[in-house]
Design a protein around this motif. Structure first.
Motif, PDB file in Angstrom:
ATOM      1  N   SER A 288       0.826  -1.213   0.000  1.00  0.00           N
ATOM      2  CA  SER A 288       0.000   0.000   0.000  1.00  0.00           C
ATOM      3  C   SER A 288       0.856   1.258   0.000  1.00  0.00           C
ATOM      4  CB  SER A 288      -0.955   0.010   1.194  1.00  0.00           C
ATOM      5  OG  SER A 288      -0.231  -0.055   2.411  1.00  0.00           O
ATOM      6  N   TYR A 289       1.957   1.243   0.745  1.00  0.00           N
ATOM      7  CA  TYR A 289       2.835   2.417   0.769  1.00  0.00           C
ATOM      8  C   TYR A 289       3.526   2.579  -0.579  1.00  0.00           C
ATOM      9  CZ  TYR A 289       6.279   5.810   2.413  1.00  0.00           C
ATOM     10  OH  TYR A 289       7.040   6.941   2.573  1.00  0.00           O
ATOM     11  N   GLY A 290       3.934   1.448  -1.172  1.00  0.00           N
ATOM     12  CA  GLY A 290       4.547   1.512  -2.495  1.00  0.00           C
ATOM     13  C   GLY A 290       3.607   2.121  -3.519  1.00  0.00           C
ATOM     14  N   LEU A 291       2.331   1.769  -3.430  1.00  0.00           N
ATOM     15  CA  LEU A 291       1.335   2.331  -4.342  1.00  0.00           C
ATOM     16  C   LEU A 291       1.150   3.827  -4.114  1.00  0.00           C
ATOM     17  CD1 LEU A 291      -1.368  -0.503  -4.284  1.00  0.00           C
ATOM     18  CD2 LEU A 291       0.093   0.141  -6.216  1.00  0.00           C
ATOM     19  N   SER A 292       1.254   4.255  -2.849  1.00  0.00           N
ATOM     20  CA  SER A 292       1.119   5.686  -2.554  1.00  0.00           C
ATOM     21  C   SER A 292       2.272   6.476  -3.159  1.00  0.00           C
ATOM     22  CB  SER A 292       1.051   5.915  -1.035  1.00  0.00           C
ATOM     23  OG  SER A 292       2.292   5.638  -0.411  1.00  0.00           O
ATOM     24  N   VAL A 293       3.467   5.892  -3.211  1.00  0.00           N
ATOM     25  CA  VAL A 293       4.602   6.538  -3.867  1.00  0.00           C
ATOM     26  C   VAL A 293       4.393   6.546  -5.381  1.00  0.00           C
ATOM     27  CG1 VAL A 293       7.096   6.443  -4.308  1.00  0.00           C
ATOM     28  CG2 VAL A 293       6.202   5.898  -2.024  1.00  0.00           C
ATOM     29  N   LEU A 294       3.855   5.447  -5.904  1.00  0.00           N
ATOM     30  CA  LEU A 294       3.652   5.311  -7.346  1.00  0.00           C
ATOM     31  C   LEU A 294       2.637   6.321  -7.883  1.00  0.00           C
ATOM     32  CD1 LEU A 294       4.703   3.499  -9.644  1.00  0.00           C
ATOM     33  CD2 LEU A 294       2.696   2.043  -9.296  1.00  0.00           C
ATOM     34  N   ILE A 295       1.770   6.828  -7.016  1.00  0.00           N
ATOM     35  CA  ILE A 295       0.787   7.837  -7.436  1.00  0.00           C
ATOM     36  C   ILE A 295       1.479   9.068  -8.020  1.00  0.00           C
ATOM     37  CG2 ILE A 295      -0.923   9.493  -6.533  1.00  0.00           C
ATOM     38  CD1 ILE A 295      -1.865   7.311  -4.628  1.00  0.00           C
ATOM     39  N   LEU A 296       2.721   9.306  -7.603  1.00  0.00           N
ATOM     40  CA  LEU A 296       3.462  10.457  -8.120  1.00  0.00           C
ATOM     41  C   LEU A 296       3.793  10.305  -9.601  1.00  0.00           C
ATOM     42  CD1 LEU A 296       6.011  11.087  -5.214  1.00  0.00           C
ATOM     43  CD2 LEU A 296       3.942  12.396  -5.724  1.00  0.00           C
ATOM     44  N   LEU A 297       3.796   9.066 -10.113  1.00  0.00           N
ATOM     45  CA  LEU A 297       4.182   8.838 -11.509  1.00  0.00           C
ATOM     46  C   LEU A 297       3.258   9.539 -12.505  1.00  0.00           C
ATOM     47  CD1 LEU A 297       6.080   7.528 -13.539  1.00  0.00           C
ATOM     48  CD2 LEU A 297       4.684   5.445 -13.413  1.00  0.00           C
ATOM     49  N   PRO A 298       1.925   9.343 -12.434  1.00  0.00           N
ATOM     50  CA  PRO A 298       1.067  10.060 -13.401  1.00  0.00           C
ATOM     51  C   PRO A 298       1.164  11.576 -13.275  1.00  0.00           C
ATOM     52  CG  PRO A 298      -0.259   8.967 -11.715  1.00  0.00           C
ATOM     53  CD  PRO A 298       1.128   8.441 -11.579  1.00  0.00           C
ATOM     54  N   ILE A 299       1.422  12.068 -12.060  1.00  0.00           N
ATOM     55  CA  ILE A 299       1.593  13.515 -11.877  1.00  0.00           C
ATOM     56  C   ILE A 299       2.835  13.986 -12.633  1.00  0.00           C
ATOM     57  CG2 ILE A 299       2.026  15.343 -10.188  1.00  0.00           C
ATOM     58  CD1 ILE A 299       0.529  13.643  -8.128  1.00  0.00           C
ATOM     59  N   SER A 300       3.926  13.225 -12.479  1.00  0.00           N
ATOM     60  CA  SER A 300       5.171  13.583 -13.146  1.00  0.00           C
ATOM     61  C   SER A 300       5.035  13.466 -14.665  1.00  0.00           C
ATOM     62  CB  SER A 300       6.303  12.677 -12.642  1.00  0.00           C
ATOM     63  OG  SER A 300       7.556  13.095 -13.126  1.00  0.00           O
ATOM     64  N   ILE A 301       4.345  12.426 -15.127  1.00  0.00           N
ATOM     65  CA  ILE A 301       4.146  12.238 -16.566  1.00  0.00           C
ATOM     66  C   ILE A 301       3.363  13.398 -17.154  1.00  0.00           C
ATOM     67  CG2 ILE A 301       2.948  10.827 -18.287  1.00  0.00           C
ATOM     68  CD1 ILE A 301       3.723   8.366 -16.667  1.00  0.00           C
ATOM     69  N   LYS A 302       2.321  13.842 -16.441  1.00  0.00           N
ATOM     70  CA  LYS A 302       1.517  14.966 -16.923  1.00  0.00           C
ATOM     71  C   LYS A 302       2.352  16.239 -17.005  1.00  0.00           C
ATOM     72  CE  LYS A 302      -2.194  17.063 -18.246  1.00  0.00           C
ATOM     73  NZ  LYS A 302      -2.755  16.795 -19.597  1.00  0.00           N
ATOM     74  N   LEU A 303       3.168  16.477 -15.985  1.00  0.00           N
ATOM     75  CA  LEU A 303       4.033  17.661 -15.993  1.00  0.00           C
ATOM     76  C   LEU A 303       5.068  17.566 -17.115  1.00  0.00           C
ATOM     77  CD1 LEU A 303       4.571  18.157 -12.159  1.00  0.00           C
ATOM     78  CD2 LEU A 303       3.368  19.713 -13.710  1.00  0.00           C
ATOM     79  N   ALA A 304       5.512  16.325 -17.416  1.00  0.00           N
ATOM     80  CA  ALA A 304       6.490  16.136 -18.477  1.00  0.00           C
ATOM     81  C   ALA A 304       5.912  16.472 -19.848  1.00  0.00           C
ATOM     82  CB  ALA A 304       7.010  14.701 -18.464  1.00  0.00           C
ATOM     83  N   GLN A 305       4.584  16.412 -19.959  1.00  0.00           N
ATOM     84  CA  GLN A 305       3.935  16.795 -21.215  1.00  0.00           C
ATOM     85  C   GLN A 305       3.899  18.310 -21.390  1.00  0.00           C
ATOM     86  OE1 GLN A 305       0.123  14.892 -20.846  1.00  0.00           O
ATOM     87  NE2 GLN A 305       0.902  12.853 -21.275  1.00  0.00           N
ATOM     88  N   LEU A 306       4.041  19.019 -20.280  1.00  0.00           N
ATOM     89  CA  LEU A 306       3.972  20.480 -20.309  1.00  0.00           C
ATOM     90  C   LEU A 306       5.351  21.134 -20.281  1.00  0.00           C
ATOM     91  CD1 LEU A 306       1.085  20.947 -17.694  1.00  0.00           C
ATOM     92  CD2 LEU A 306       0.899  21.011 -20.192  1.00  0.00           C
ATOM     93  N   PHE A 307       6.308  20.470 -19.595  1.00  0.00           N
ATOM     94  CA  PHE A 307       7.640  21.036 -19.445  1.00  0.00           C
ATOM     95  C   PHE A 307       8.679  19.964 -19.763  1.00  0.00           C
ATOM     96  CE2 PHE A 307       4.833  23.147 -16.401  1.00  0.00           C
ATOM     97  CZ  PHE A 307       5.002  24.481 -16.766  1.00  0.00           C
ATOM     98  N   ALA A 308       9.797  20.390 -20.347  1.00  0.00           N
ATOM     99  CA  ALA A 308      10.868  19.462 -20.724  1.00  0.00           C
ATOM    100  C   ALA A 308      11.437  18.746 -19.511  1.00  0.00           C
ATOM    101  CB  ALA A 308      11.967  20.213 -21.462  1.00  0.00           C
ATOM    102  N   VAL A 309      11.878  17.520 -19.710  1.00  0.00           N
ATOM    103  CA  VAL A 309      12.499  16.732 -18.645  1.00  0.00           C
ATOM    104  C   VAL A 309      14.011  16.782 -18.769  1.00  0.00           C
ATOM    105  CG1 VAL A 309      12.804  14.390 -17.731  1.00  0.00           C
ATOM    106  CG2 VAL A 309      10.524  15.197 -18.384  1.00  0.00           C
ATOM    107  N   THR A 310      14.521  16.743 -20.004  1.00  0.00           N
ATOM    108  CA  THR A 310      15.972  16.748 -20.225  1.00  0.00           C
ATOM    109  C   THR A 310      16.444  18.150 -20.588  1.00  0.00           C
ATOM    110  OG1 THR A 310      15.754  16.210 -22.573  1.00  0.00           O
ATOM    111  CG2 THR A 310      15.878  14.388 -21.024  1.00  0.00           C
TER     112      THR A 310
END
Length: 310
Positions: A288-310
Motif C-alpha cells: 500500500s505504501y509503495g502504491l502511494s509513492v507510485l501515485i506520483l508517476l502520473p503527476i510527473s508524466i503529466k508535468l512532463a507533457q507540459l515542461f521538458a524533462v531533459t
C-alpha cells in the motif's frame, strides 16, 4: 495583450528552468527514505486514527527541502550551459531571452537557500546532507557533467544523497542504511551515461554500459530481501513494472544511439525513478505504501507533457 503574453512566457520560462516533472521524482526519493528510516508505520497510525497529521511536519520540511535543492540544481545546470544552449537549444528559457541569466542565477540561489534552510528545520544531519547535495549539484553543473566517468557518478551521488535526506528523519538510521544510496547512484549513473549523446548521438558501448547498470539496479532492489525487515515479494511487482518501462527504451537507445531514441530513454528513465523508489519503499513498508509513492508517476508524466524533462 502583448504584455500579458510576455508575463506568461516569463513565468513559464522560470518553471521550465525548474523542470517540475523532475522535482516530483525527487519527492519520491524522500518518501522511500522515509520508509527506510522505519517511519512508514506513521501512515498506518494515521489511517487507524492513532495519531494526527502534525507528526508529518518533518516530512513536509524535507519535501520542501528537496524541492529547493533539486530545483536549484536544475536551474544552475541551464545557467552554466547558457552559452552552449544558445547554439544547440536556442528555444530554452535563457537563450530565448524569456529569463535573463542574472535572474536565473538568483532563482537557483534562492532555491538552494530554501532547500538548506528547510532541511535544518528537521535536524543538523539533514542540513548537512542538504549542503552536500548543493555542493555536488554545483560540481556536476559546472565541471563533472563534461566528464564521461565522473559526470554520471557525480549525478548519482546527488540522487543517492537525496534518498538519505529522507532517511535523516531518523538520524541514527542514516548510518545503518547508507548503502541504500548506492541504488540511485547506479540508476542515475546509467541515465546520465546514456544522456551524453542526446544532442549529437551517442556510442553503442555507452548504451551497453547503461543497460548493465540498470540490470544491476534491478538485481539490487530484490537482493535487499536478504534484510530481515525487507520483503522482496512486496517489491517484485514494482520491480517488474520498472523493467517493463525502462529496459525496452534503453535497448533501443543502445542499438541505435541516435538523439531521438536517447532522449526518449532518458525521459522514461528519469520519470521511472518514481517506480524505482516505489519498489524499495514497498519492500520496507508494504504494498500500500509503495502504491502511494507510485501515485506520483502520473503527476510527473503529466508535468512532463507540459515542461521538458531533459
Amino acid at each position: 495583450m502583448n504584455i500579458a503574453n510576455l508575463n506568461f512566457q516569463s513565468w513559464r520560462g522560470y518553471l521550465e528552468l525548474m523542470r517540475p516533472a523532475n522535482i516530483v521524482t525527487a519527492w519520491a526519493d524522500i518518501l522511500v527514505g522515509f520508509a527506510a528510516s522505519g517511519s512508514g508505520i506513521i501512515f498506518a497510525k494515521l489511517i487507524n486514527g492513532q495519531t494526527n497529521f502534525a507528526i508529518l511536519i518533518p516530512l513536509a520540511w524535507l519535501l520542501l527541502a528537496t524541492t529547493g535543492l533539486y530545483g536549484g540544481g536544475i536551474v544552475f545546470n541551464d545557467v552554466f550551459d547558457a552559452e552552449l544552449d544558445a547554439k544547440e537549444r536556442p528555444n530554452r528559457a535563457i537563450p530565448s531571452g524569456r529569463v535573463s541569466l542574472q535572474n536565473a542565477t538568483l532563482l537557483g540561489s534562492i532555491l538552494f537557500a530554501l532547500g538548506i534552510g528547510a532541511a535544518f528545520q528537521v535536524s543538523w544531519l539533514s542540513g548537512a546532507i542538504a549542503i552536500f547535495i548543493t555542493f555536488t549539484a554545483l560540481l556536476y553543473d559546472s565541471l563533472a557533467k563534461h566528464h564521461s566517468f565522473f559526470g554520471p557518478l557525480n549525478m548519482g551521488l546527488c540522487r543517492g544523497s537525496n534518498l538519505l535526506l529522507g532517511v535523516s528523519l531518523v538520524p541514527a538510521i542514516v548510518w545503518e542504511r547508507w548503502y541504500l544510496a548506492l541504488i540511485p547512484v547506479l540508476y542515475i549513473a546509467a541515465i546520465t551515461a546514456i544522456s551524453q549523446g542526446e544532442v549529437h548521438g551517442g556510442k553503442k558501448i555507452t548504451g551497453v554500459l547503461a543497460l548493465l547498470l540498470i540490470a544491476l539496479v534491478l538485481t539490487a532492489v530484490l537482493a535487499l530481501g536478504f534484510l530481515t525487515e525487507y520483503r522482496a515479494i512486496a517489491a517484485l511487482p514494482f520491480a517488474a513494472l520498472l523493467a517493463i518501462r525502462v529496459l525496452p527504451n534503453f535497448i533501443q537507445a543502445a542499438r541505435e544511439p541516435v538523439p531521438e531514441k536517447i532522449r526518449n530513454a532518458v525521459k522514461v528513465g528519469v520519470l521511472s525513478l518514481i517506480v524505482l523508489d516505489a519498489t524499495v519503499a514497498s519492500g520496507f513498508t508494504g504494498l500500500s505504501y509503495g502504491l502511494s509513492v507510485l501515485i506520483l508517476l502520473p503527476i510527473s508524466i503529466k508535468l512532463a507533457q507540459l515542461f521538458a524533462v531533459t
